[in-house]
Write a protein that holds these residues in place. Structure first.
Motif, PDB file in Angstrom:
ATOM      1  N   ALA A 182      -5.183 -39.492  55.028  1.00  0.00           N
ATOM      2  CA  ALA A 182      -3.746 -39.652  55.236  1.00  0.00           C
ATOM      3  C   ALA A 182      -3.457 -40.545  56.447  1.00  0.00           C
ATOM      4  O   ALA A 182      -2.413 -41.208  56.506  1.00  0.00           O
ATOM      5  N   PHE A 183      -4.387 -40.577  57.389  1.00  0.00           N
ATOM      6  CA  PHE A 183      -4.275 -41.462  58.552  1.00  0.00           C
ATOM      7  C   PHE A 183      -4.753 -42.871  58.228  1.00  0.00           C
ATOM      8  O   PHE A 183      -4.139 -43.869  58.615  1.00  0.00           O
ATOM      9  N   ILE A 184      -5.847 -42.969  57.471  1.00  0.00           N
ATOM     10  CA  ILE A 184      -6.513 -44.249  57.244  1.00  0.00           C
ATOM     11  C   ILE A 184      -5.900 -45.049  56.100  1.00  0.00           C
ATOM     12  O   ILE A 184      -5.583 -46.240  56.242  1.00  0.00           O
ATOM     13  N   THR A 185      -5.733 -44.409  54.948  1.00  0.00           N
ATOM     14  CA  THR A 185      -5.387 -45.128  53.724  1.00  0.00           C
ATOM     15  C   THR A 185      -4.078 -45.911  53.825  1.00  0.00           C
ATOM     16  O   THR A 185      -4.017 -47.060  53.348  1.00  0.00           O
ATOM     17  N   PRO A 186      -3.016 -45.371  54.439  1.00  0.00           N
ATOM     18  CA  PRO A 186      -1.794 -46.176  54.544  1.00  0.00           C
ATOM     19  C   PRO A 186      -1.971 -47.470  55.328  1.00  0.00           C
ATOM     20  O   PRO A 186      -1.295 -48.466  55.042  1.00  0.00           O
ATOM     21  N   LYS A 187      -2.878 -47.481  56.296  1.00  0.00           N
ATOM     22  CA  LYS A 187      -3.115 -48.708  57.057  1.00  0.00           C
ATOM     23  C   LYS A 187      -3.712 -49.798  56.173  1.00  0.00           C
ATOM     24  O   LYS A 187      -3.519 -50.997  56.418  1.00  0.00           O
ATOM     25  N   LEU A 188      -4.454 -49.380  55.150  1.00  0.00           N
ATOM     26  CA  LEU A 188      -5.020 -50.338  54.202  1.00  0.00           C
ATOM     27  C   LEU A 188      -4.022 -50.674  53.099  1.00  0.00           C
ATOM     28  O   LEU A 188      -3.847 -51.836  52.736  1.00  0.00           O
ATOM     29  N   ALA A 189      -3.363 -49.647  52.574  1.00  0.00           N
ATOM     30  CA  ALA A 189      -2.437 -49.854  51.457  1.00  0.00           C
ATOM     31  C   ALA A 189      -1.257 -50.734  51.854  1.00  0.00           C
ATOM     32  O   ALA A 189      -0.792 -51.561  51.053  1.00  0.00           O
ATOM     33  N   ASP A 190      -0.767 -50.580  53.080  1.00  0.00           N
ATOM     34  CA  ASP A 190       0.413 -51.325  53.510  1.00  0.00           C
ATOM     35  C   ASP A 190       0.102 -52.753  53.937  1.00  0.00           C
ATOM     36  O   ASP A 190       1.015 -53.549  54.142  1.00  0.00           O
TER      37      ASP A 190
ATOM     38  N   ASP B 187     -15.947 -47.986  50.671  1.00  0.00           N
ATOM     39  CA  ASP B 187     -16.221 -47.236  49.444  1.00  0.00           C
ATOM     40  C   ASP B 187     -15.239 -46.097  49.192  1.00  0.00           C
ATOM     41  O   ASP B 187     -15.083 -45.665  48.041  1.00  0.00           O
ATOM     42  N   TRP B 188     -14.591 -45.608  50.216  1.00  0.00           N
ATOM     43  CA  TRP B 188     -13.587 -44.559  50.038  1.00  0.00           C
ATOM     44  C   TRP B 188     -12.294 -45.114  49.429  1.00  0.00           C
ATOM     45  O   TRP B 188     -11.397 -44.351  49.061  1.00  0.00           O
ATOM     46  N   HIS B 189     -12.176 -46.434  49.328  1.00  0.00           N
ATOM     47  CA  HIS B 189     -10.950 -47.067  48.847  1.00  0.00           C
ATOM     48  C   HIS B 189     -11.285 -48.110  47.789  1.00  0.00           C
ATOM     49  O   HIS B 189     -12.406 -48.593  47.710  1.00  0.00           O
ATOM     50  N   PHE B 190     -10.269 -48.452  46.992  1.00  0.00           N
ATOM     51  CA  PHE B 190     -10.470 -49.487  45.974  1.00  0.00           C
ATOM     52  C   PHE B 190      -9.217 -50.341  45.814  1.00  0.00           C
ATOM     53  O   PHE B 190      -9.194 -51.496  46.210  1.00  0.00           O
ATOM     54  N   VAL B 191      -8.162 -49.767  45.253  1.00  0.00           N
ATOM     55  CA  VAL B 191      -6.966 -50.577  44.979  1.00  0.00           C
ATOM     56  C   VAL B 191      -6.344 -51.114  46.269  1.00  0.00           C
ATOM     57  O   VAL B 191      -5.649 -52.132  46.242  1.00  0.00           O
ATOM     58  N   GLN B 192      -6.594 -50.454  47.374  1.00  0.00           N
ATOM     59  CA  GLN B 192      -6.016 -50.898  48.650  1.00  0.00           C
ATOM     60  C   GLN B 192      -6.525 -52.270  49.077  1.00  0.00           C
ATOM     61  O   GLN B 192      -5.865 -52.959  49.858  1.00  0.00           O
ATOM     62  N   TRP B 193      -7.701 -52.660  48.579  1.00  0.00           N
ATOM     63  CA  TRP B 193      -8.266 -53.964  48.922  1.00  0.00           C
ATOM     64  C   TRP B 193      -7.858 -55.065  47.938  1.00  0.00           C
ATOM     65  O   TRP B 193      -7.966 -56.256  48.266  1.00  0.00           O
ATOM     66  N   GLN B 194      -7.415 -54.696  46.772  1.00  0.00           N
ATOM     67  CA  GLN B 194      -7.253 -55.656  45.674  1.00  0.00           C
ATOM     68  C   GLN B 194      -6.226 -56.753  45.965  1.00  0.00           C
ATOM     69  O   GLN B 194      -5.147 -56.484  46.491  1.00  0.00           O
ATOM     70  N   ALA B 195      -6.595 -57.972  45.584  1.00  0.00           N
ATOM     71  CA  ALA B 195      -5.702 -59.130  45.649  1.00  0.00           C
ATOM     72  C   ALA B 195      -5.118 -59.330  47.049  1.00  0.00           C
ATOM     73  O   ALA B 195      -3.938 -59.630  47.215  1.00  0.00           O
TER      74      ALA B 195
ATOM     75  N   ALA C 140     -10.967 -58.575  46.291  1.00  0.00           N
ATOM     76  CA  ALA C 140     -10.383 -59.170  47.490  1.00  0.00           C
ATOM     77  C   ALA C 140     -10.837 -60.626  47.596  1.00  0.00           C
ATOM     78  O   ALA C 140     -11.822 -61.040  46.978  1.00  0.00           O
ATOM     79  N   VAL C 141     -10.119 -61.403  48.401  1.00  0.00           N
ATOM     80  CA  VAL C 141     -10.404 -62.822  48.581  1.00  0.00           C
ATOM     81  C   VAL C 141     -10.834 -63.034  50.030  1.00  0.00           C
ATOM     82  O   VAL C 141     -10.030 -62.836  50.950  1.00  0.00           O
ATOM     83  N   THR C 142     -12.091 -63.423  50.245  1.00  0.00           N
ATOM     84  CA  THR C 142     -12.532 -63.684  51.613  1.00  0.00           C
ATOM     85  C   THR C 142     -12.297 -65.145  51.958  1.00  0.00           C
ATOM     86  O   THR C 142     -12.556 -66.037  51.146  1.00  0.00           O
ATOM     87  N   VAL C 143     -11.785 -65.392  53.150  1.00  0.00           N
ATOM     88  CA  VAL C 143     -11.495 -66.765  53.560  1.00  0.00           C
ATOM     89  C   VAL C 143     -12.774 -67.418  54.076  1.00  0.00           C
ATOM     90  O   VAL C 143     -13.709 -66.745  54.531  1.00  0.00           O
ATOM     91  N   ARG C 144     -12.821 -68.729  53.979  1.00  0.00           N
ATOM     92  CA  ARG C 144     -14.052 -69.451  54.269  1.00  0.00           C
ATOM     93  C   ARG C 144     -14.448 -69.376  55.736  1.00  0.00           C
ATOM     94  O   ARG C 144     -15.593 -69.101  56.085  1.00  0.00           O
TER      95      ARG C 144
END
Length: 199
Positions: free
Chosen positions: A72-80, A104-112, A142-146
């Protein structure tokens, strides 16, 4: 929200400090980087320091109350976030277990979303860790920048006050990387606003 308004809204960038190792050098690198990132136009910086988290390595779809509280502390920082910058050392030619665990604890939070890297270490400056992370984030859509910010032989680069001894090239690298992160973050935010990502 129309495109003009969206372009005027600050891009939310979560900076992940990936080391939780005892005696880590991460705070020196992170403080130096964050001072510059906060001066970059149009970015709203959030920090997630993995030394402040306690996610278990045993993944679960039904986490305990203690783990749920951590999420609850971590995931919103990634999702937002619209984008990420990962600060990572290199341990044994790879990146820290704490960082892989967070990923590994997250998935959709990283997408696009774009990911930039600040790395540090010995002779390679953490770039071997970054190359492995690129493969991991590709799997998460996710898209990593060069361009990266890299510090080889890191302990000799900063003075006792945490200031880079010769900052001109490092400052330029920060600007270039953040410019790329911001471009991708805006482009992907606009694209997702027009059509949801088909992940």
């Amino acid at each position: 929200m129309d495109i003009t308004t969206a372009e005027q809204t600050a891009l939310k960038v979560t900076v992940v400090i990936g080391s939780n190792r005892e005696g880590r050098f991460a705070p020196v690198v992170a403080d130096w980087f964050l001072a510059r990132a906060r001066e970059h136009h149009g970015l709203d910086i959030e920090v997630l320091d993995l030394a402040d988290t306690e996610l278990p390595t045993a993944l679960s779809r039904d986490p305990s109350p203690a783990v749920a509280a951590q999420l609850a502390f971590i995931t919103p920082k990634l999702a937002d976030a619209d984008a990420f910058v990962v600060i990572t050392p290199e341990y044994n030619h790879s990146f820290p277990a704490s960082l892989k665990n967070l990923i590994d604890w997250h998935f959709v939070q990283w997408q696009a979303k774009p990911v930039g890297f600040v790395s540090y270490g010995g002779i390679s400056g953490g770039l071997r860790a970054v190359e492995q992370l690129r493969q991991v984030f590709a799997e998460l859509h996710a898209v990593t920048v060069r361009d990266t910010v890299s510090f080889p032989h890191v302990h000799g680069l900063f003075d006792e006050d945490g200031e880079h001894r010769e900052p001109s090239q490092a400052d330029a690298a920060v600007k270039k990387m953040l410019d790329q992160v911001a471009w991708w973050a805006q482009a992907l935010r606009d694209a997702k606003g027009a059509r949801p990502y088909a992940g």
